[in-house]
Design a protein around this motif. Structure first.
Motif, PDB file in Angstrom:
ATOM      1  N   TYR A  22       3.847 -45.707  -0.337  1.00 55.49           N
ATOM      2  CA  TYR A  22       5.263 -45.660  -0.638  1.00 55.49           C
ATOM      3  C   TYR A  22       5.907 -46.324   0.320  1.00 55.49           C
ATOM      4  N   LYS A  51      -4.977 -37.888  -3.430  1.00 54.79           N
ATOM      5  CA  LYS A  51      -5.348 -37.325  -4.276  1.00 54.79           C
ATOM      6  C   LYS A  51      -4.454 -37.361  -5.601  1.00 54.79           C
ATOM      7  N   THR A  52      -3.125 -36.613  -5.130  1.00 53.50           N
ATOM      8  CA  THR A  52      -2.150 -36.722  -6.035  1.00 53.50           C
ATOM      9  C   THR A  52      -1.774 -37.992  -6.565  1.00 53.50           C
ATOM     10  N   SER A  53      -1.582 -38.874  -5.355  1.00 52.56           N
ATOM     11  CA  SER A  53      -1.185 -40.261  -5.527  1.00 52.56           C
ATOM     12  C   SER A  53      -1.976 -41.115  -6.451  1.00 52.56           C
TER      13      SER A  53
HETATM   14  N1  LIG Z   1       6.848 -39.579  -2.155  1.00 50.63           N
HETATM   15  C1  LIG Z   1       6.352 -39.717  -1.117  1.00 50.63           C
HETATM   16  N2  LIG Z   1       6.772 -40.686  -0.200  1.00 50.63           N
HETATM   17  C2  LIG Z   1       6.142 -41.022   0.871  1.00 50.63           C
HETATM   18  N3  LIG Z   1       4.996 -40.807   1.360  1.00 50.63           N
HETATM   19  C3  LIG Z   1       4.124 -39.975   0.388  1.00 50.63           C
HETATM   20  C4  LIG Z   1       4.932 -39.448  -0.912  1.00 50.63           C
HETATM   21  N4  LIG Z   1       3.955 -38.528  -1.426  1.00 50.63           N
HETATM   22  C5  LIG Z   1       2.835 -38.752  -0.789  1.00 50.63           C
HETATM   23  N5  LIG Z   1       3.237 -39.359   0.432  1.00 50.63           N
HETATM   24  C6  LIG Z   1       2.087 -39.422   1.631  1.00 50.63           C
HETATM   25  O1  LIG Z   1       1.078 -39.989   0.733  1.00 50.63           O
HETATM   26  C7  LIG Z   1      -0.221 -39.781   1.510  1.00 50.63           C
HETATM   27  C8  LIG Z   1      -0.990 -39.065   0.393  1.00 50.63           C
HETATM   28  O2  LIG Z   1      -0.570 -37.905  -0.207  1.00 50.63           O
HETATM   29  P1  LIG Z   1      -0.916 -37.242  -1.470  1.00 50.63           P
HETATM   30  O3  LIG Z   1      -1.386 -38.132  -2.474  1.00 50.63           O
HETATM   31  O4  LIG Z   1       0.042 -36.229  -2.088  1.00 50.63           O
HETATM   32  O5  LIG Z   1      -2.372 -36.372  -1.035  1.00 50.63           O
HETATM   33  P2  LIG Z   1      -2.830 -35.164  -1.547  1.00 50.63           P
HETATM   34  O6  LIG Z   1      -2.488 -35.009  -2.909  1.00 50.63           O
HETATM   35  O7  LIG Z   1      -4.647 -35.565  -1.197  1.00 50.63           O
HETATM   36  O8  LIG Z   1      -2.592 -34.115  -0.620  1.00 50.63           O
HETATM   37  C9  LIG Z   1       0.155 -38.584   2.495  1.00 50.63           C
HETATM   38  O9  LIG Z   1       0.074 -39.288   3.642  1.00 50.63           O
HETATM   39  C10 LIG Z   1       1.693 -38.225   1.956  1.00 50.63           C
HETATM   40  O10 LIG Z   1       2.430 -37.786   3.271  1.00 50.63           O
END
Ligand SMILES: Nc1ncnc2c1ncn2[C@@H]1O[C@H](COP(=O)(O)OP(=O)(O)O)[C@@H](O)[C@H]1O
Ligand SMILES: [Mg+2]
Length: 262
Positions: A22, A51-53
């Motif tokens: 991001y 994970k979600t990413s």
């Molecule tokens: N839309 C976004 N903008 C900026 N940073 C993001 C965004 N979504 C997630 N992040 C960051 O990316 C990293 C991985 O997040 P995410 O994939 O949601 O993790 P999980 O699903 O494992 O909790 C984290 O550091 C989170 O803060």
């Protein structure tokens, strides 16, 4: 290529050196794994692990910074429509139009996915997931467990090869969780593969054929739950986390640390 041409041994999903960012912030720092036909694969990691990413990139919602993603051997960036047609997706927070009735919601999504579903089939399917008596209800009137089961049903209505489920059992009581596991296992029985994320190590140990532990966007370990326990049960970090016989949760805590992530 039609589905019948796919060799049985070809992974349903290949993730190769995936990087997701991001802006300047790296969320996924080069992870690789495969999902085999008929497999339930768990992606485990603390909050913020990526994970979600990872799922979002596979779903085509985020463009990877680098790496390859193949669904049934099809490169997602080259064949986005064909790849997406093989995927069923349940997002981390799945909320449908609160005021729509269940039947309307299912018909809406079945129509979008091009799945044929007559009234009898719809009734039978909803009965199977314990929503037979709820046909006329609105989404917001359903319990959390009912909402999750409906979301899973909708994600699978077009019979996708691979289901991507982001924390499908979050917030559910034990009975609803068990029902959802049963549904997930039934979907595998119908020949689908499933990639899910969960914070429940008990769940991962019970339903996942293999799990990957990721942290800070990197792959830490990948094996069957029993294989991971076997591999790490004498690791000092894991021994320190364990209370008695080593569990998958002890391995998870041992490898990712006990510090709280928000
Ligand atoms: N839309 C976004 N903008 C900026 N940073 C993001 C965004 N979504 C997630 N992040 C960051 O990316 C990293 C991985 O997040 P995410 O994939 O949601 O993790 P999980 O699903 O494992 O909790 C984290 O550091 C989170 O803060
Ligand atoms: Mg997440």
């Amino acid at each position: 290529m039609s589905e019948g041409d796919v060799p049985a041994t070809l992974p349903v999903l290949q993730v190769d050196q995936l990087e997701v960012a991001y802006g300047a912030r790296t969320a996924v720092a080069g992870i690789s794994f495969d999902i085999r036909p008929g497999e339930i694969f768990g992606l485990l990691g603390p909050n913020g692990a990526g994970k979600t990413s990872t799922l979002s990139a596979i779903e085509g919602l985020l463009r990877p910074r680098s790496g390859f993603l193949l669904v049934d051997g099809l490169d997602v960036s080259e064949h986005p429509l064909e790849a997406k047609a093989r995927l069923g997706v349940q997002l981390q927070t799945s909320s449908f139009q609160a005021e729509l009735g269940i039947e309307q919601i299912v018909r809406l999504f079945a129509g979008l996915y091009g799945a044929r579903l007559d009234r009898d089939q719809l009734r039978t399917a909803l009965e199977q997931i314990g929503l037979g008596g709820e046909l006329g209800r609105r989404f917001k009137q359903l319990s959390g467990g009912q909402q999750q089961r409906l979301a899973l049903f909708i994600a699978s209505v077009h019979e996708p090869r691979l289901l991507l489920l982001d924390e499908p059992t979050a917030g559910l009581d034990p009975q609803s969780r068990r029902q959802l596991w049963n549904r997930i296992e039934a979907l595998r029985g119908e020949g689908r593969s499933i990639l899910l994320t969960t914070h429940s190590m008990e769940e991962a140990q019970a339903v996942c054929d293999r799990v990957a532990i990721i942290d800070h966007g990197a792959l830490v370990a990948l094996a069957t739950p029993a294989g991971l326990i076997e591999e790490y049960k004498f690791d000092p970090r894991v021994v320190q986390a364990a209370h008695g016989e080593v569990t998958l949760e002890d391995v998870f805590i041992g490898l990712t640390g006990s510090e709280i992530r928000d």
